[in-house]
Design a protein around this motif. Structure first.
Motif, PDB file in Angstrom:
ATOM      1  N   ALA A  72     -87.867 -49.775  39.931  1.00  0.00           N
ATOM      2  CA  ALA A  72     -88.378 -48.717  38.926  1.00  0.00           C
ATOM      3  C   ALA A  72     -89.401 -49.076  37.892  1.00  0.00           C
ATOM      4  O   ALA A  72     -90.298 -48.303  37.544  1.00  0.00           O
ATOM      5  N   SER A  73     -88.917 -50.201  37.355  1.00  0.00           N
ATOM      6  CA  SER A  73     -89.519 -51.029  36.649  1.00  0.00           C
ATOM      7  C   SER A  73     -91.002 -51.339  36.756  1.00  0.00           C
ATOM      8  O   SER A  73     -92.174 -51.162  36.045  1.00  0.00           O
ATOM      9  N   ARG A  74     -91.116 -51.786  38.001  1.00  0.00           N
ATOM     10  CA  ARG A  74     -92.828 -52.051  38.692  1.00  0.00           C
ATOM     11  C   ARG A  74     -93.235 -50.934  38.799  1.00  0.00           C
ATOM     12  O   ARG A  74     -94.520 -50.966  38.578  1.00  0.00           O
ATOM     13  N   ARG A  75     -92.612 -49.778  39.169  1.00  0.00           N
ATOM     14  CA  ARG A  75     -93.369 -48.377  39.426  1.00  0.00           C
ATOM     15  C   ARG A  75     -94.088 -48.018  38.044  1.00  0.00           C
ATOM     16  O   ARG A  75     -94.968 -47.564  37.998  1.00  0.00           O
ATOM     17  N   GLU A  76     -92.946 -48.214  36.923  1.00  0.00           N
ATOM     18  CA  GLU A  76     -93.133 -47.653  35.606  1.00  0.00           C
ATOM     19  C   GLU A  76     -94.351 -48.417  35.047  1.00  0.00           C
ATOM     20  O   GLU A  76     -95.297 -47.656  34.348  1.00  0.00           O
ATOM     21  N   THR A  77     -94.573 -49.569  35.189  1.00  0.00           N
ATOM     22  CA  THR A  77     -95.617 -50.649  34.601  1.00  0.00           C
ATOM     23  C   THR A  77     -96.813 -50.571  35.599  1.00  0.00           C
ATOM     24  O   THR A  77     -97.766 -51.235  35.125  1.00  0.00           O
ATOM     25  N   ALA A  78     -96.789 -50.084  36.886  1.00  0.00           N
ATOM     26  CA  ALA A  78     -97.929 -50.158  37.834  1.00  0.00           C
ATOM     27  C   ALA A  78     -99.348 -49.617  37.193  1.00  0.00           C
ATOM     28  O   ALA A  78     -99.158 -48.567  36.655  1.00  0.00           O
ATOM     29  N   GLU A  79    -100.469 -50.290  37.439  1.00  0.00           N
ATOM     30  CA  GLU A  79    -101.613 -50.091  36.784  1.00  0.00           C
ATOM     31  C   GLU A  79    -102.502 -50.068  38.195  1.00  0.00           C
ATOM     32  O   GLU A  79    -103.108 -51.268  38.614  1.00  0.00           O
ATOM     33  N   LEU A  80    -102.915 -48.951  38.613  1.00  0.00           N
ATOM     34  CA  LEU A  80    -103.702 -48.782  40.006  1.00  0.00           C
ATOM     35  C   LEU A  80    -105.298 -49.174  39.600  1.00  0.00           C
ATOM     36  O   LEU A  80    -105.714 -48.846  38.476  1.00  0.00           O
ATOM     37  N   SER A  81    -105.514 -50.282  40.304  1.00  0.00           N
ATOM     38  CA  SER A  81    -106.950 -50.673  39.971  1.00  0.00           C
ATOM     39  C   SER A  81    -107.709 -50.828  41.287  1.00  0.00           C
ATOM     40  O   SER A  81    -107.320 -51.424  42.292  1.00  0.00           O
ATOM     41  N   VAL A  82    -108.929 -50.181  41.246  1.00  0.00           N
ATOM     42  CA  VAL A  82    -109.840 -49.930  42.350  1.00  0.00           C
ATOM     43  C   VAL A  82    -111.043 -50.570  41.843  1.00  0.00           C
ATOM     44  O   VAL A  82    -111.690 -50.373  40.907  1.00  0.00           O
ATOM     45  N   PRO A  83    -111.554 -51.464  42.666  1.00  0.00           N
ATOM     46  CA  PRO A  83    -112.910 -52.467  42.366  1.00  0.00           C
ATOM     47  C   PRO A  83    -113.943 -51.354  42.422  1.00  0.00           C
ATOM     48  O   PRO A  83    -114.009 -50.353  43.422  1.00  0.00           O
ATOM     49  N   GLU A  84    -115.040 -51.654  41.768  1.00  0.00           N
ATOM     50  CA  GLU A  84    -116.353 -50.583  42.084  1.00  0.00           C
ATOM     51  C   GLU A  84    -116.917 -50.906  43.232  1.00  0.00           C
ATOM     52  O   GLU A  84    -117.134 -51.806  43.606  1.00  0.00           O
ATOM     53  N   ALA A  85    -117.327 -49.824  43.704  1.00  0.00           N
ATOM     54  CA  ALA A  85    -117.937 -50.079  45.162  1.00  0.00           C
ATOM     55  C   ALA A  85    -119.235 -51.021  45.242  1.00  0.00           C
ATOM     56  O   ALA A  85    -119.516 -51.687  46.024  1.00  0.00           O
ATOM     57  N   ASP A  86    -119.895 -51.103  44.116  1.00  0.00           N
ATOM     58  CA  ASP A  86    -121.311 -51.705  44.087  1.00  0.00           C
ATOM     59  C   ASP A  86    -121.014 -53.228  43.273  1.00  0.00           C
ATOM     60  O   ASP A  86    -122.021 -53.914  42.971  1.00  0.00           O
ATOM     61  N   SER A  87    -119.945 -53.577  43.045  1.00  0.00           N
ATOM     62  CA  SER A  87    -119.497 -54.849  42.323  1.00  0.00           C
ATOM     63  C   SER A  87    -119.836 -55.825  43.248  1.00  0.00           C
ATOM     64  O   SER A  87    -119.835 -56.175  44.295  1.00  0.00           O
ATOM     65  N   ASP A  88    -120.910 -56.909  42.348  1.00  0.00           N
ATOM     66  CA  ASP A  88    -121.325 -58.157  42.915  1.00  0.00           C
ATOM     67  C   ASP A  88    -120.630 -59.401  42.466  1.00  0.00           C
ATOM     68  O   ASP A  88    -121.080 -60.571  42.783  1.00  0.00           O
ATOM     69  N   VAL A  89    -119.349 -59.211  41.672  1.00  0.00           N
ATOM     70  CA  VAL A  89    -118.517 -60.339  41.304  1.00  0.00           C
ATOM     71  C   VAL A  89    -117.204 -60.042  41.883  1.00  0.00           C
ATOM     72  O   VAL A  89    -116.780 -59.003  41.881  1.00  0.00           O
ATOM     73  N   VAL A  90    -116.530 -60.970  41.987  1.00  0.00           N
ATOM     74  CA  VAL A  90    -115.133 -60.823  42.459  1.00  0.00           C
ATOM     75  C   VAL A  90    -114.206 -59.977  41.336  1.00  0.00           C
ATOM     76  O   VAL A  90    -114.238 -60.387  40.222  1.00  0.00           O
ATOM     77  N   ARG A  91    -113.763 -59.142  41.774  1.00  0.00           N
ATOM     78  CA  ARG A  91    -112.662 -58.363  41.086  1.00  0.00           C
ATOM     79  C   ARG A  91    -111.373 -58.135  41.765  1.00  0.00           C
ATOM     80  O   ARG A  91    -111.219 -58.349  42.886  1.00  0.00           O
ATOM     81  N   PHE A  92    -110.382 -57.511  41.061  1.00  0.00           N
ATOM     82  CA  PHE A  92    -109.102 -57.321  41.650  1.00  0.00           C
ATOM     83  C   PHE A  92    -109.256 -56.317  42.670  1.00  0.00           C
ATOM     84  O   PHE A  92    -110.167 -55.309  42.648  1.00  0.00           O
ATOM     85  N   GLY A  93    -108.678 -56.328  43.814  1.00  0.00           N
ATOM     86  CA  GLY A  93    -108.655 -55.571  45.060  1.00  0.00           C
ATOM     87  C   GLY A  93    -109.768 -55.843  45.927  1.00  0.00           C
ATOM     88  O   GLY A  93    -109.765 -55.369  47.120  1.00  0.00           O
ATOM     89  N   MET A  94    -110.571 -56.880  45.747  1.00  0.00           N
ATOM     90  CA  MET A  94    -111.732 -57.241  46.761  1.00  0.00           C
ATOM     91  C   MET A  94    -111.018 -58.228  47.641  1.00  0.00           C
ATOM     92  O   MET A  94    -110.230 -58.862  47.335  1.00  0.00           O
ATOM     93  N   THR A  95    -111.941 -58.408  48.697  1.00  0.00           N
ATOM     94  CA  THR A  95    -111.746 -59.438  49.706  1.00  0.00           C
ATOM     95  C   THR A  95    -112.983 -60.453  49.640  1.00  0.00           C
ATOM     96  O   THR A  95    -114.020 -60.115  49.495  1.00  0.00           O
ATOM     97  N   VAL A  96    -112.351 -61.717  49.567  1.00  0.00           N
ATOM     98  CA  VAL A  96    -113.289 -62.928  49.312  1.00  0.00           C
ATOM     99  C   VAL A  96    -113.162 -63.813  50.312  1.00  0.00           C
ATOM    100  O   VAL A  96    -112.338 -64.319  50.547  1.00  0.00           O
ATOM    101  N   SER A  97    -114.428 -64.130  50.860  1.00  0.00           N
ATOM    102  CA  SER A  97    -114.380 -65.250  51.840  1.00  0.00           C
ATOM    103  C   SER A  97    -115.104 -66.523  51.203  1.00  0.00           C
ATOM    104  O   SER A  97    -116.109 -66.231  50.436  1.00  0.00           O
ATOM    105  N   ILE A  98    -114.380 -67.483  51.276  1.00  0.00           N
ATOM    106  CA  ILE A  98    -114.859 -68.862  50.716  1.00  0.00           C
ATOM    107  C   ILE A  98    -114.965 -69.965  51.657  1.00  0.00           C
ATOM    108  O   ILE A  98    -114.165 -69.925  52.708  1.00  0.00           O
TER     109      ILE A  98
END
Length: 157
Positions: A72-98
């Motif tokens: 319940a605490s985790r739900r209350e503090t959850a911040e949905l974050s969706v990366p911008e579709a055209d982002s060219d740098v690593v952001r939260f929610g992205m898949t990165v191959s290294i």
């Protein structure tokens, strides 16, 4: 004193000693899947609690209640974050191959702490690898634990 009273006191002490689940001090960023996972955990725990209450199982009630408070605490503090579709740098929610210098490659999706599971290709946004990758683009390098990794590809979602 009767052994029955001793067992009951031991049980009460065990219930009182379960403690709370630790909650991270970091921002509770979540992906859409992470938010759905939290909601699913809450629903399942509410059912478990109702069943434990019907059974009168005090130890199970205490454990389920503790987990219910955590989620319940985790739900209350959850911040949905969706990366911008055209982002060219690593952001939260992205898949990165290294790739490392020896040609070994890894692919990670950067997710919230509760949904991270490296064995399934997801890492927490507060992990050293994710922190080292944030803000970098394809061709940039990141050093983690003395090992250099080059970003080979980025994918939103």
């Amino acid at each position: 004193m009767s052994r029955a009273f001793t067992r009951e006191e031991d049980s009460e002490k065990a219930i009182a000693d379960i403690g709370e689940r630790p909650v991270s001090e970091h921002r509770n960023l979540v992906t859409e899947n992470g938010l759905a996972m939290i909601d699913a955990n809450l629903a399942a725990l509410r059912e478990d609690l109702a069943e434990a209450e019907r059974e009168g199982n005090r130890e199970r009630i205490a454990l389920v209640s503790r987990d219910l408070r955590y989620w319940a605490s985790r739900r209350e503090t959850a911040e949905l974050s969706v990366p911008e579709a055209d982002s060219d740098v690593v952001r939260f929610g992205m898949t990165v191959s290294i790739e490392d210098e020896d040609g070994h490659s890894k692919t990670w999706k950067i997710v919230g702490e509760d949904e991270a599971d490296p064995s399934k290709g997801t890492i927490s946004h507060v992990s050293p690898m994710a922190v080292a990758l944030f803000g970098k683009g394809v061709g940039d390098t990141a050093v983690v634990n003395g090992k250099e990794w080059e970003i080979a590809a980025l994918k939103v979602g």
